[in-house]
Write a protein that holds these residues in place. Structure first.
Motif, PDB file in Angstrom:
ATOM      1  N   GLU A 550       0.828  -1.206   0.000  1.00  0.00           N
ATOM      2  CA  GLU A 550       0.000   0.000   0.000  1.00  0.00           C
ATOM      3  C   GLU A 550       0.866   1.262   0.000  1.00  0.00           C
ATOM      4  OE1 GLU A 550      -2.627  -0.197   3.304  1.00  0.00           O
ATOM      5  OE2 GLU A 550      -3.845  -1.819   2.476  1.00  0.00           O
ATOM      6  N   LYS A 551       1.936   1.239   0.790  1.00  0.00           N
ATOM      7  CA  LYS A 551       2.834   2.397   0.815  1.00  0.00           C
ATOM      8  C   LYS A 551       3.474   2.613  -0.558  1.00  0.00           C
ATOM      9  CE  LYS A 551       4.011   2.240   5.740  1.00  0.00           C
ATOM     10  NZ  LYS A 551       5.088   2.207   6.747  1.00  0.00           N
ATOM     11  N   GLN A 553       2.079   1.836  -3.397  1.00  0.00           N
ATOM     12  CA  GLN A 553       1.035   2.371  -4.264  1.00  0.00           C
ATOM     13  C   GLN A 553       0.835   3.865  -4.046  1.00  0.00           C
ATOM     14  OE1 GLN A 553      -0.632   0.336  -6.657  1.00  0.00           O
ATOM     15  NE2 GLN A 553       1.119  -0.911  -6.019  1.00  0.00           N
ATOM     16  N   ARG A 554       1.082   4.312  -2.810  1.00  0.00           N
ATOM     17  CA  ARG A 554       0.940   5.740  -2.504  1.00  0.00           C
ATOM     18  C   ARG A 554       2.234   6.518  -2.746  1.00  0.00           C
ATOM     19  NH1 ARG A 554      -1.998   3.444   1.975  1.00  0.00           N
ATOM     20  NH2 ARG A 554      -0.130   3.655   3.287  1.00  0.00           N
ATOM     21  N   GLU A 556       5.047   6.274  -1.285  1.00  0.00           N
ATOM     22  CA  GLU A 556       5.770   6.641  -0.074  1.00  0.00           C
ATOM     23  C   GLU A 556       7.174   6.060  -0.131  1.00  0.00           C
ATOM     24  OE1 GLU A 556       3.653   5.615   3.458  1.00  0.00           O
ATOM     25  OE2 GLU A 556       1.750   6.448   2.740  1.00  0.00           O
TER      26      GLU A 556
END
Length: 709
Positions: A550-551, A553-554, A556
């Motif tokens: 998820e990180k 995908q963002r 980060e």
């Protein structure tokens, strides 16, 4: 579209099933007609078309379920059902034929009240049945039942047929039980044998069961009642769900989640004396059901509730207070979002026309000296993806998916905690994304065989891993969740509630759940069963992998795609510390005798290691020296070189830091453990010509057996 409209559309699309008994996965299933419900009958009475008694019998539990007209929920006081009912209503001679002691009455006043109620029951039942028979919607079988019960010989006939027996004193009394049910509450259904001269093809070609003596299965009787009952409504009102003026519903159905759900209602507003609408609206009128605050059509309510009951019993999940159901608008078979990848794949295998294409399991006994899981016992991510593609290929362009969740905080109120409509293709895409972003190798035991699959575990397994504890006997401990006074597992409902948006909508995974999983996996001493700990560890790895996905995908800085295979180029501090912990564990375990179950120092210090790795590693390293000395020179040299290779990947400041390790250390730990288990087949032999670092295959097999225990 709202949830009521979705359920009404589901009902209308399957209207031809209404009232038709079907078999679904070996169990009876029926979509209730409007105004119908199921009751558990204890007595079956047989009559002819003239209303003459032919016989009766007591019903066994497996044949007791009876589809009966049940237009409104019963309230306090006598209220007869239209066709089938208990003996108190059906038998007009009950008080004459049976002695009633009312031994459960607290005093004489209560006894008299019970007696008065019993006297009122039969006249109410007979009047209701007569009104139906005299209406334009009458039915021959209903008229036969009316003619029979009007004779008021039901109780006497049952006594003569020995369906109602005498007690120890030779008296037929209310102390007699019928299938563990008190005599006056024993539910009665009827069979009516018509004198029609029929050919076999007439009976076989009867889709409405009109020629069946079982009145509860006769769809012509069902349609007769629906038409009659709807004709009894005197007024109409605005239905807030459809926007049409229709007969209004005074009450709403019960038993939504199952036969046991006898109190909880989805729609309920019967508090007309206290605080429901004070100062705002006219309160509900008891006689007409008029309600200025909200009005719902009777047919709308019946269709929505009956469709919900049907789809829950057909393909819902109900356990420990969790009730979830998902369906596609054309009822095409789609995978459950709460199931594991193995469950989804096995369903495809069962339903596929060519099972060989999805064959993934082979019966191999799990023995102590078994090596790595064979490929025939291994369900890969590629096969799982092929299964999802198979589902997608059957969808149409207008295929929609509905997901609905129910829960009850109190016995009398049922809440819809989640409702989502989305395109089926998007549902499958999000489901694939969930299993792909969480993909890890998970083990499960089926028929005493160890099997492995790639993907994500089920939501129930996640709840057990993150919030469960080992319970049971020492030789067979099981992961279980704590339950409350209602015998429900609150943490199971919590996991379903919080992870559902992650799967269905692609939402973010709860950080606290990931932390809890990492903490559980960092404490192997809490688990006596190696299988249980491996399950906890692998689920924690899946959750950690999802978090960093998820990180990534963002966009980060910490975001990374973590692989299931060992990444020897990964220089992340936590990942590297996990690797050296796995090597230390392997070195010590390689020296154990066959059958030895001692905990290694790496496992003993794992929790402290995750909090202060540099300081704790010194302790583990010092304790490791005696075990290194027990290894053969080539093996000892191999492990020292491996530890040196891993240590060389550290940045100096990262290695000496005593900051907490993040969840990636479990990824490195598990990947390194798996990589070391591949001896002697896949790894190059160390210098010295030995086939395994320990020097013998026997040592390797001993260790493998210990791992599986």
């Amino acid at each position: 579209m709202n949830w009521v409209a979705s359920l009404c559309a589901l009902y209308d699309a399957n209207a031809e099933r209404a009232g038709k008994a079907e078999k679904w996965k070996g169990k009876p299933l029926v979509l209730f007609p409007v105004g119908y419900d199921t009751m558990e009958a204890q007595i079956e009475i047989h009559i002819d078309q003239e209303g003459n008694y032919m016989g009766a019998r007591v019903l066994e539990k497996e044949e007791a379920e009876t589809l009966a007209p049940y237009p409104e929920s019963r309230t306090s006081g006598p209220k007869a059902l239209p066709l089938f009912d208990s003996l108190a209503y059906v038998a007009g001679d009950l008080l004459e034929a049976v002695t009633f002691y009312f031994s459960d009455a607290k005093n004489e006043k209560e006894r008299q009240r019970k007696l008065a109620r019993l006297k009122e029951s039969f006249p109410r039942y007979l009047a209701g049945l007569k009104a139906w028979c005299e209406s334009p919607f009458s039915h021959p079988k209903v008229r036969a039942i009316y003619r029979y019960v009007a004779k008021q010989t039901v109780a006497g006939d049952l006594i003569r047929s020995q369906v109602l027996g005498a007690d120890e004193n030779g008296i037929v009394s209310d102390k007699v039980k019928v299938q563990k049910t008190s005599l006056d509450k024993a539910f009665v259904r009827f069979r009516v044998f018509m004198n029609d001269e029929l050919l076999p093809e007439d009976i076989l070609g009867d889709p409405n069961n009109a020629h069946d003596s079982a009145v509860w299965l006769d769809r012509t009787v069902q349609n007769s009642f629906i038409d009659y009952y709807l004709s009894t409504f005197q007024t109409t009102d605005l239905c807030y769900m459809t926007g049409e003026h229709t007969p209004r519903a005074k009450t709403h159905p019960l038993k939504i989640r199952g036969k046991w759900d006898t109190k909880a209602k989805l729609i309920s507003a019967n508090d007309d004396t206290n605080f429901t609408y004070r100062g705002r609206f006219i309160t509900k009128e008891k006689d007409t059901g008029y309600n200025e605050a909200l009005s719902i059509g009777y047919v709308t309510s019946q269709k929505a509730h009956n469709a919900l009951k049907w789809i829950i019993r057909r393909q819902g999940f109900s356990r420990d207070g969790v009730c979830i159901v998902a369906w596609e608008n054309a009822l095409r078979d789609l995978p459950d979002f709460y199931a594991s990848a193995a469950d989804i794949l096995s369903r495809v295998t069962e339903n596929a026309e060519d099972e060989a294409e999805f064959e993934t399991e082979e019966e191999i006994l799990l023995e102590e000296d078994e090596g790595e899981i064979p490929e025939t016992n291994y369900a890969s991510a590629a096969k799982f993806n092929a299964a999802l593609d198979g589902y997608a290929s059957k969808l149409s362009g207008i295929s929609k998916m509905v997901v609905l969740a129910l829960d009850s905080a109190t016995p009398g109120r049922l809440a819809m905690t989640y409702y989502k409509e989305l395109e089926s293709s998007r549902y499958l895409k999000n489901l694939h994304q969930w299993h792909d972003s969480c993909a890890w190798k998970h083990e499960y035991i089926q028929d005493k065989k160890l099997k492995v699959y790639e993907g994500m575990a089920s939501l129930r397994e996640i709840a057990l891993a993150v919030y469960g504890t080992e319970q049971g006997e020492d030789n067979n401990p099981q992961l279980k969740l704590s339950k409350n006074s209602d015998n429900k597992a609150p943490m199971l409902a919590d996991v379903f509630e919080r992870l559902r948006p992650c799967i269905i909508e692609g939402g973010a995974i709860p950080r606290d759940m990931v932390r809890a999983a990492v903490l559980k996996a960092s404490n192997p001493l809490a688990y006596k069963g190696k299988f249980n700990y491996n399950k906890v560890l692998h689920i924690a790895c899946s959750l950690v992998k999802r978090l960093y996905w998820e990180k990534q995908q963002r966009m980060e800085s910490e975001g990374v795609i973590l692989r299931m295979e060992l990444d020897k180029t990964n220089r992340d501090r936590s990942y590297l510390y996990g690797r050296i912990l796995a090597v230390a564990e392997r070195v010590e375990r390689a020296t154990y005798e066959k059958g030895e179950t001692r905990t290694t120092n790496a496992e003993r210090y794992m929790q402290a290691f995750s909090r202060s790795p540099f300081r704790t590693w010194n302790t583990i390293w010092n304790n490791l020296q005696p075990y290194l000395k027990q290894l053969k020179p080539a093996a000892r040299e191999y492990y020292k070189n491996l530890l040196g290779e891993i240590t060389g990947l550290f940045e100096y400041k990262d290695r000496i830091s005593n900051e907490f390790l993040d969840g990636k250390y479990l990824i490195g730990y598990d990947c390194q453990r798996t990589d070391l288990k591949r001896w002697p087949k896949e790894q190059p032999a160390p210098e010295g010509g030995h086939s395994s670092p320990e020097g013998t295959d026997e040592d390797h097999n001993n260790e493998e057996g210990e791992e599986r225990r």
